[in-house]
Scaffold this motif. Structure first.
Motif, PDB file in Angstrom:
ATOM      1  N   GLY A 145      36.499  31.325  34.980  1.00 25.15           N
ATOM      2  CA  GLY A 145      36.866  30.520  36.137  1.00 25.15           C
ATOM      3  C   GLY A 145      36.118  30.827  37.429  1.00 25.15           C
ATOM      4  N   ASP A 164      37.585  42.946  34.355  1.00 26.80           N
ATOM      5  CA  ASP A 164      38.543  42.015  33.738  1.00 26.80           C
ATOM      6  C   ASP A 164      39.246  42.751  32.609  1.00 26.80           C
ATOM      7  OD1 ASP A 164      38.487  38.568  33.800  1.00 26.80           O
ATOM      8  OD2 ASP A 164      39.725  39.582  32.287  1.00 26.80           O
ATOM      9  N   PHE A 165      40.502  42.343  32.311  1.00 26.60           N
ATOM     10  CA  PHE A 165      41.119  42.960  31.127  1.00 26.60           C
ATOM     11  C   PHE A 165      40.671  42.265  29.845  1.00 26.60           C
ATOM     12  CE2 PHE A 165      45.717  40.958  31.537  1.00 26.60           C
ATOM     13  CZ  PHE A 165      45.189  39.682  31.409  1.00 26.60           C
ATOM     14  N   ALA A 207      44.543  44.436  36.508  1.00 25.87           N
ATOM     15  CA  ALA A 207      44.989  44.310  37.906  1.00 25.87           C
ATOM     16  C   ALA A 207      46.461  44.667  38.092  1.00 25.87           C
ATOM     17  CB  ALA A 207      44.720  42.895  38.400  1.00 25.87           C
ATOM     18  N   VAL A 258      41.935  38.378  40.908  1.00 28.24           N
ATOM     19  CA  VAL A 258      42.922  38.138  39.834  1.00 28.24           C
ATOM     20  C   VAL A 258      44.227  37.596  40.408  1.00 28.24           C
ATOM     21  CG1 VAL A 258      44.397  39.227  38.097  1.00 28.24           C
ATOM     22  CG2 VAL A 258      41.994  39.862  38.254  1.00 28.24           C
ATOM     23  N   VAL A 290      47.978  35.431  38.832  1.00 26.49           N
ATOM     24  CA  VAL A 290      48.640  34.823  37.671  1.00 26.49           C
ATOM     25  C   VAL A 290      49.892  34.051  38.109  1.00 26.49           C
ATOM     26  CG1 VAL A 290      47.866  36.539  35.979  1.00 26.49           C
ATOM     27  CG2 VAL A 290      49.958  36.970  37.289  1.00 26.49           C
ATOM     28  N   VAL A 346      50.913  41.739  40.278  1.00 26.59           N
ATOM     29  CA  VAL A 346      49.522  41.386  39.940  1.00 26.59           C
ATOM     30  C   VAL A 346      48.831  40.701  41.124  1.00 26.59           C
ATOM     31  CG1 VAL A 346      48.051  39.963  38.450  1.00 26.59           C
ATOM     32  CG2 VAL A 346      49.985  41.202  37.462  1.00 26.59           C
ATOM     33  N   TYR A 349      54.611  32.787  42.798  1.00 31.83           N
ATOM     34  CA  TYR A 349      53.168  32.595  43.009  1.00 31.83           C
ATOM     35  C   TYR A 349      52.899  32.303  44.487  1.00 31.83           C
ATOM     36  CZ  TYR A 349      48.454  30.697  42.455  1.00 31.83           C
ATOM     37  OH  TYR A 349      47.104  30.468  42.567  1.00 31.83           O
ATOM     38  N   LYS A 382      50.910  34.713  47.162  1.00 26.43           N
ATOM     39  CA  LYS A 382      49.657  34.267  47.793  1.00 26.43           C
ATOM     40  C   LYS A 382      49.808  34.240  49.317  1.00 26.43           C
ATOM     41  CE  LYS A 382      47.065  33.665  44.111  1.00 26.43           C
ATOM     42  NZ  LYS A 382      45.871  34.490  43.872  1.00 26.43           N
ATOM     43  N   PRO A 421      42.018  28.369  47.512  1.00 23.78           N
ATOM     44  CA  PRO A 421      41.621  27.167  46.772  1.00 23.78           C
ATOM     45  C   PRO A 421      42.775  26.184  46.652  1.00 23.78           C
ATOM     46  CG  PRO A 421      41.182  29.203  45.504  1.00 23.78           C
ATOM     47  CD  PRO A 421      42.091  29.558  46.641  1.00 23.78           C
ATOM     48  N   PRO A 458      39.679  27.111  33.414  1.00 18.19           N
ATOM     49  CA  PRO A 458      40.520  27.123  32.209  1.00 18.19           C
ATOM     50  C   PRO A 458      42.003  27.278  32.539  1.00 18.19           C
ATOM     51  CG  PRO A 458      38.544  28.440  31.857  1.00 18.19           C
ATOM     52  CD  PRO A 458      38.514  28.007  33.293  1.00 18.19           C
ATOM     53  N   ALA A 459      42.335  28.118  33.542  1.00 14.98           N
ATOM     54  CA  ALA A 459      43.748  28.330  33.890  1.00 14.98           C
ATOM     55  C   ALA A 459      44.381  27.029  34.362  1.00 14.98           C
ATOM     56  CB  ALA A 459      43.864  29.393  34.981  1.00 14.98           C
TER      57      ALA A 459
HETATM   58  N1  LIG Z   1      42.186  27.236  39.467  1.00 22.20           N
HETATM   59  C1  LIG Z   1      42.927  26.840  40.472  1.00 22.20           C
HETATM   60  O1  LIG Z   1      43.275  25.645  40.615  1.00 22.20           O
HETATM   61  C2  LIG Z   1      43.369  27.837  41.509  1.00 22.20           C
HETATM   62  C3  LIG Z   1      43.958  27.353  42.689  1.00 22.20           C
HETATM   63  C4  LIG Z   1      44.366  28.254  43.649  1.00 22.20           C
HETATM   64  C5  LIG Z   1      44.175  29.603  43.451  1.00 22.20           C
HETATM   65  N2  LIG Z   1      43.611  30.056  42.297  1.00 22.20           N
HETATM   66  C6  LIG Z   1      43.459  31.488  42.121  1.00 22.20           C
HETATM   67  O2  LIG Z   1      42.140  31.782  41.738  1.00 22.20           O
HETATM   68  C7  LIG Z   1      42.132  32.997  40.987  1.00 22.20           C
HETATM   69  C8  LIG Z   1      41.346  32.808  39.698  1.00 22.20           C
HETATM   70  O3  LIG Z   1      41.913  31.763  38.975  1.00 22.20           O
HETATM   71  P1  LIG Z   1      41.112  30.947  37.875  1.00 22.20           P
HETATM   72  O4  LIG Z   1      41.624  29.563  37.936  1.00 22.20           O
HETATM   73  O5  LIG Z   1      39.669  31.208  38.004  1.00 22.20           O
HETATM   74  O6  LIG Z   1      41.704  31.614  36.543  1.00 22.20           O
HETATM   75  P2  LIG Z   1      41.075  31.886  35.086  1.00 22.20           P
HETATM   76  O7  LIG Z   1      42.235  31.975  34.153  1.00 22.20           O
HETATM   77  O8  LIG Z   1      39.993  30.922  34.781  1.00 22.20           O
HETATM   78  O9  LIG Z   1      40.449  33.327  35.252  1.00 22.20           O
HETATM   79  C9  LIG Z   1      41.282  34.419  35.535  1.00 22.20           C
HETATM   80  C10 LIG Z   1      40.638  35.672  34.988  1.00 22.20           C
HETATM   81  O10 LIG Z   1      41.485  36.762  35.377  1.00 22.20           O
HETATM   82  C11 LIG Z   1      41.650  37.602  34.240  1.00 22.20           C
HETATM   83  N3  LIG Z   1      42.944  38.301  34.397  1.00 22.20           N
HETATM   84  C12 LIG Z   1      44.189  37.772  34.375  1.00 22.20           C
HETATM   85  N4  LIG Z   1      45.096  38.745  34.545  1.00 22.20           N
HETATM   86  C13 LIG Z   1      44.407  39.896  34.704  1.00 22.20           C
HETATM   87  C14 LIG Z   1      44.771  41.234  34.912  1.00 22.20           C
HETATM   88  N5  LIG Z   1      46.059  41.606  35.015  1.00 22.20           N
HETATM   89  N6  LIG Z   1      43.809  42.166  35.034  1.00 22.20           N
HETATM   90  C15 LIG Z   1      42.499  41.815  34.938  1.00 22.20           C
HETATM   91  N7  LIG Z   1      42.076  40.568  34.699  1.00 22.20           N
HETATM   92  C16 LIG Z   1      43.031  39.617  34.593  1.00 22.20           C
HETATM   93  C17 LIG Z   1      41.612  36.692  33.037  1.00 22.20           C
HETATM   94  O11 LIG Z   1      41.234  37.427  31.854  1.00 22.20           O
HETATM   95  C18 LIG Z   1      40.531  35.699  33.461  1.00 22.20           C
HETATM   96  O12 LIG Z   1      39.241  36.143  33.081  1.00 22.20           O
HETATM   97  C19 LIG Z   1      43.583  33.395  40.802  1.00 22.20           C
HETATM   98  O13 LIG Z   1      43.957  34.325  41.798  1.00 22.20           O
HETATM   99  C20 LIG Z   1      44.316  32.094  41.039  1.00 22.20           C
HETATM  100  O14 LIG Z   1      45.640  32.292  41.473  1.00 22.20           O
HETATM  101  C21 LIG Z   1      43.208  29.208  41.320  1.00 22.20           C
END
Ligand SMILES: NC(=O)c1ccc[n+]([C@@H]2O[C@H](COP(=O)([O-])OP(=O)(O)OC[C@H]3O[C@@H](n4cnc5c(N)ncnc54)[C@H](O)[C@@H]3O)[C@@H](O)[C@H]2O)c1
Length: 268
Positions: A17, A37-38, A64, A91, A93, A116, A158, A162, A188, A194-195
């Motif tokens: 992501g 990353d985990f 994390a 990171v 979740v 987290v 969440y 944030k 963002p 993917p999430a």
């Molecule tokens: N995608 C969105 O629409 C969006 C919007 C607002 C905020 N965010 C934030 O952006 C950040 C990244 O999100 P993304 O959409 O790229 O997600 P993603 O799922 O594509 O990637 C997240 C990554 O974090 C890793 N991860 C998860 N838990 C972990 C842990 N405990 N320790 C280490 N690694 C861990 C996963 O393995 C993955 O590689 C997050 O903080 C999310 O809250 C995303």
């Protein structure tokens, strides 16, 4: 000369992501990058892909939710590349089945998400700051979310976590600015990672797009380029800020569509 030439960066959650895209952009602009990353296989794949394009990167297991693991990744970065200039605390979740409204939220999930999403930002910064002081300064960038700025029907933990990231960003900026350490956040809106795509149906993604000022949903490099800017010296006088990168989704009065429909109906 790249925009972050010779800076050393630790990027958390870099196997996927937003941080995957950011890791590539930082490496393209001359940074040496540790992908934490985990999902270590995923992180190794990203590091390999950066190296195959002529960049400098390595992967390190980082959980994390675990203080010791975060410290190990910070120390590994300094042992491997000799210093730490940039920390991308990314990171985060949620769990749309358990992170519900205030009455129904699973309290164990509240604790896990706060741990987290918010505590990992505190911990990453806590372990990175002494190294940044030694390096003569640094840039910490935290991934917040528009969910930490505006509210939602569910995902209460969440949003609260944030919002904590937004204010923690100001505290870090205030406390370590005199050491030339800057701390900013990026918030963002919906970004097609993917999430996000696994949590939302095509129909819901279309609704998001409809309410954007821009005509499309965000992509990972929309955040990555903002992080690159905040990591670089181009942003050297910016600290304590949360930059909202959300396609203009939240800028208009939310009643605008209904009001226009009403006004049009009165005209007829
Ligand atoms: N995608 C969105 O629409 C969006 C919007 C607002 C905020 N965010 C934030 O952006 C950040 C990244 O999100 P993304 O959409 O790229 O997600 P993603 O799922 O594509 O990637 C997240 C990554 O974090 C890793 N991860 C998860 N838990 C972990 C842990 N405990 N320790 C280490 N690694 C861990 C996963 O393995 C993955 O590689 C997050 O903080 C999310 O809250 C995303």
């Amino acid at each position: 000369m790249g925009r972050v030439q010779n800076k050393v960066a630790l990027v958390t959650g870099g196997a996927s992501g937003i941080a995957l895209s950011t890791a590539h952009l930082l490496a393209n602009e001359g940074a040496k990058v540790v992908i934490g990353d985990f999902n270590i296989e995923g992180a190794e794949k990203v590091a390999k892909s950066i190296v195959s394009r002529g960049g400098v990167a390595t992967a390190k297991f980082l959980d994390a939710s675990n203080a010791e693991s975060i410290k190990e990744a910070v120390d590994y970065t300094v042992e491997t590349f000799g210093k730490l200039n940039v920390l991308f605390n990314n990171v985060g979740v949620t769990n749309i089945n358990k992170d519900l409204d205030v009455v129904n939220i699973d309290l164990g999930e509240w604790d896990r998400i706060m741990n987290v999403n918010a505590k990992s930002v505190l911990l990453g910064s806590r372990y990175a700051i002494p190294h940044m002081v030694e390096a003569g300064g640094g840039s910490i960038i935290n991934t917040a979310s528009m969910g930490g700025v505006a509210s939602d029907a569910i995902r209460t933990a969440y949003g609260a976590s944030k919002a904590a990231v937004v204010n923690l960003t100001k505290y870090i900026a205030t406390q370590y600015g005199k050491d030339y350490i800057r701390c900013n956040a990026v918030a963002p809106g919906l970004i097609l990672t993917p999430a996000a795509e696994s949590n939302m149906s095509e129909a819901v993604l279309d609704i998001f797009k409809k309410y954007n000022a821009l005509p499309y949903n965000g992509e990972p490099d929309d955040i990555g380029y903002t992080v690159l800017f905040l990591a670089s010296d181009e942003s050297k006088y910016i600290t304590g800020q949360t930059i909202e990168v959300e396609g203009g989704h939240y800028i208009a009065n939310p009643t605008i569509a209904d009001s226009n429909a009403f006004i049009n109906s009165q005209d007829k």
